[in-house]
Design a protein around this motif. Structure first.
Motif, PDB file in Angstrom:
ATOM      1  N   UNK A   5      41.758  55.765 -58.317  1.00 40.87           N
ATOM      2  CA  UNK A   5      41.705  55.515 -59.755  1.00 40.87           C
ATOM      3  C   UNK A   5      40.282  55.726 -60.248  1.00 40.87           C
ATOM      4  N   UNK A   6      40.147  56.324 -61.434  1.00 42.23           N
ATOM      5  CA  UNK A   6      38.848  56.535 -62.060  1.00 42.23           C
ATOM      6  C   UNK A   6      38.799  55.673 -63.315  1.00 42.23           C
ATOM      7  N   UNK A   7      37.731  54.909 -63.476  1.00 39.17           N
ATOM      8  CA  UNK A   7      37.598  54.036 -64.638  1.00 39.17           C
ATOM      9  C   UNK A   7      36.123  53.803 -64.936  1.00 39.17           C
ATOM     10  N   UNK A   8      35.869  53.130 -66.035  1.00 37.69           N
ATOM     11  CA  UNK A   8      34.496  52.783 -66.379  1.00 37.69           C
ATOM     12  C   UNK A   8      34.224  51.357 -65.944  1.00 37.69           C
ATOM     13  N   UNK A   9      33.014  51.141 -65.455  1.00 42.16           N
ATOM     14  CA  UNK A   9      32.596  49.812 -65.019  1.00 42.16           C
ATOM     15  C   UNK A   9      31.164  49.573 -65.492  1.00 42.16           C
ATOM     16  N   UNK A  10      30.812  48.314 -65.578  1.00 40.45           N
ATOM     17  CA  UNK A  10      29.464  47.949 -66.006  1.00 40.45           C
ATOM     18  C   UNK A  10      28.682  47.396 -64.827  1.00 40.45           C
ATOM     19  N   UNK A  11      27.439  47.820 -64.712  1.00 42.93           N
ATOM     20  CA  UNK A  11      26.554  47.325 -63.660  1.00 42.93           C
ATOM     21  C   UNK A  11      26.148  45.900 -64.031  1.00 42.93           C
ATOM     22  N   UNK A  12      26.402  44.956 -63.113  1.00 43.43           N
ATOM     23  CA  UNK A  12      26.056  43.558 -63.400  1.00 43.43           C
ATOM     24  C   UNK A  12      24.953  43.038 -62.478  1.00 43.43           C
ATOM     25  N   UNK A  13      24.661  43.767 -61.386  1.00 42.94           N
ATOM     26  CA  UNK A  13      23.577  43.354 -60.500  1.00 42.94           C
ATOM     27  C   UNK A  13      23.140  44.539 -59.655  1.00 42.94           C
ATOM     28  N   UNK A  14      21.831  44.640 -59.472  1.00 42.24           N
ATOM     29  CA  UNK A  14      21.263  45.673 -58.613  1.00 42.24           C
ATOM     30  C   UNK A  14      20.330  44.977 -57.633  1.00 42.24           C
ATOM     31  N   UNK A  15      20.705  45.001 -56.359  1.00 37.27           N
ATOM     32  CA  UNK A  15      19.877  44.420 -55.308  1.00 37.27           C
ATOM     33  C   UNK A  15      19.011  45.545 -54.744  1.00 37.27           C
ATOM     34  N   UNK A  16      17.814  45.659 -55.254  1.00 34.17           N
ATOM     35  CA  UNK A  16      16.930  46.755 -54.859  1.00 34.17           C
ATOM     36  C   UNK A  16      16.510  46.649 -53.402  1.00 34.17           C
ATOM     37  N   UNK A  17      16.406  45.439 -52.884  1.00 30.80           N
ATOM     38  CA  UNK A  17      15.976  45.243 -51.499  1.00 30.80           C
ATOM     39  C   UNK A  17      17.017  45.785 -50.521  1.00 30.80           C
ATOM     40  N   UNK A  18      18.296  45.449 -50.765  1.00 30.47           N
ATOM     41  CA  UNK A  18      19.375  45.890 -49.877  1.00 30.47           C
ATOM     42  C   UNK A  18      20.079  47.151 -50.357  1.00 30.47           C
ATOM     43  N   UNK A  19      19.764  47.594 -51.573  1.00 26.62           N
ATOM     44  CA  UNK A  19      20.392  48.790 -52.115  1.00 26.62           C
ATOM     45  C   UNK A  19      21.839  48.583 -52.522  1.00 26.62           C
ATOM     46  N   UNK A  20      22.223  47.354 -52.841  1.00 31.25           N
ATOM     47  CA  UNK A  20      23.609  47.060 -53.218  1.00 31.25           C
ATOM     48  C   UNK A  20      23.724  46.972 -54.735  1.00 31.25           C
ATOM     49  N   UNK A  21      24.829  47.502 -55.226  1.00 29.54           N
ATOM     50  CA  UNK A  21      25.084  47.503 -56.662  1.00 29.54           C
ATOM     51  C   UNK A  21      26.415  46.809 -56.911  1.00 29.54           C
ATOM     52  N   UNK A  22      26.403  45.815 -57.793  1.00 31.13           N
ATOM     53  CA  UNK A  22      27.618  45.095 -58.169  1.00 31.13           C
ATOM     54  C   UNK A  22      28.030  45.546 -59.559  1.00 31.13           C
ATOM     55  N   UNK A  23      29.330  45.768 -59.716  1.00 28.35           N
ATOM     56  CA  UNK A  23      29.851  46.232 -60.993  1.00 28.35           C
ATOM     57  C   UNK A  23      30.984  45.334 -61.464  1.00 28.35           C
ATOM     58  N   UNK A  24      31.386  45.517 -62.716  1.00 29.34           N
ATOM     59  CA  UNK A  24      32.449  44.700 -63.291  1.00 29.34           C
ATOM     60  C   UNK A  24      33.325  45.531 -64.206  1.00 29.34           C
ATOM     61  N   UNK A  25      34.619  45.315 -64.117  1.00 35.62           N
ATOM     62  CA  UNK A  25      35.563  45.859 -65.090  1.00 35.62           C
ATOM     63  C   UNK A  25      35.830  44.814 -66.165  1.00 35.62           C
ATOM     64  N   UNK A  26      35.757  43.549 -65.774  1.00 37.71           N
ATOM     65  CA  UNK A  26      36.059  42.425 -66.670  1.00 37.71           C
ATOM     66  C   UNK A  26      35.135  42.399 -67.887  1.00 37.71           C
ATOM     67  N   UNK A  27      33.859  42.736 -67.697  1.00 37.33           N
ATOM     68  CA  UNK A  27      32.911  42.655 -68.813  1.00 37.33           C
ATOM     69  C   UNK A  27      33.184  43.704 -69.883  1.00 37.33           C
ATOM     70  N   UNK A  28      33.985  44.710 -69.555  1.00 34.98           N
ATOM     71  CA  UNK A  28      34.304  45.747 -70.532  1.00 34.98           C
ATOM     72  C   UNK A  28      35.596  45.469 -71.290  1.00 34.98           C
ATOM     73  N   UNK A  29      36.255  44.351 -70.988  1.00 35.24           N
ATOM     74  CA  UNK A  29      37.449  43.970 -71.743  1.00 35.24           C
ATOM     75  C   UNK A  29      37.056  43.617 -73.171  1.00 35.24           C
ATOM     76  N   UNK A  30      38.016  43.714 -74.091  1.00 38.92           N
ATOM     77  CA  UNK A  30      37.716  43.405 -75.498  1.00 38.92           C
ATOM     78  C   UNK A  30      37.287  41.955 -75.668  1.00 38.92           C
ATOM     79  N   UNK A  31      37.951  41.044 -74.969  1.00 40.30           N
ATOM     80  CA  UNK A  31      37.586  39.624 -75.033  1.00 40.30           C
ATOM     81  C   UNK A  31      37.575  39.052 -73.618  1.00 40.30           C
ATOM     82  N   UNK A  32      36.536  39.362 -72.848  1.00 39.86           N
ATOM     83  CA  UNK A  32      36.509  38.847 -71.472  1.00 39.86           C
ATOM     84  C   UNK A  32      36.337  37.334 -71.452  1.00 39.86           C
TER      85      UNK A  32
END
Length: 128
Positions: free
Chosen positions: A56-83
């Motif tokens: 599945x392809x969708x849009x997500x928002x970056x919610x955290x970037x761990x520069x030390x470990x190179x991990x990126x956390x994303x969210x679909x929930x934050x892009x809802x109309x009323x999360x």
């Protein structure tokens, strides 16, 4: 897109590459990230496979970037109309009398557990 150019709040097009019970692994450009199950949608998600699927392809928002470990956390929930916030979900969950969680069920079972433990210890004392 390098980790340095990715920042919290960015909205990116992601490809779901893998699913686990705790979240979805995604790929966007040359980057990889994780969408935790709590960030898939507002409300409770019992089985992630019921909500999204690999490929599945969708849009997500970056919610955290761990520069030390190179991990990126994303969210679909934050892009809802009323999360909903997690606090609203937790308040519903903890205040729902049908849910046997929290200290009240512990208090209800404490007497039985204490009685069982005392019986066990008394039996052990007699063995010694």
């Amino acid at each position: 897109m390098t980790n340095q150019s990715i920042k919290i709040g960015d909205i990116v097009k992601v490809d779901i590459t893998g699913l686990q019970k705790y979240g979805a692994f995604v790929k966007f450009g040359k980057q990889r990230g994780l969408i935790h199950i709590s960030e898939i949608k507002s409300g409770y998600v019992a089985d992630i496979h019921d909500v999204i699927e690999v490929g599945q392809v969708c849009q997500a928002q970056v919610i955290d970037v761990d520069e030390f470990n190179g991990k990126i956390s994303l969210s679909l929930r934050t892009l809802e109309k009323q999360p909903q916030t997690h606090h609203v979900q937790r308040r519903f969950h903890f205040n729902n009398p049908a849910n046997k969680i929290g200290f009240q069920p512990f208090k209800e079972q404490l007497a039985d557990w204490t009685k069982e433990q005392m019986t066990y210890l008394k039996g052990r004392k007699e063995e010694i």
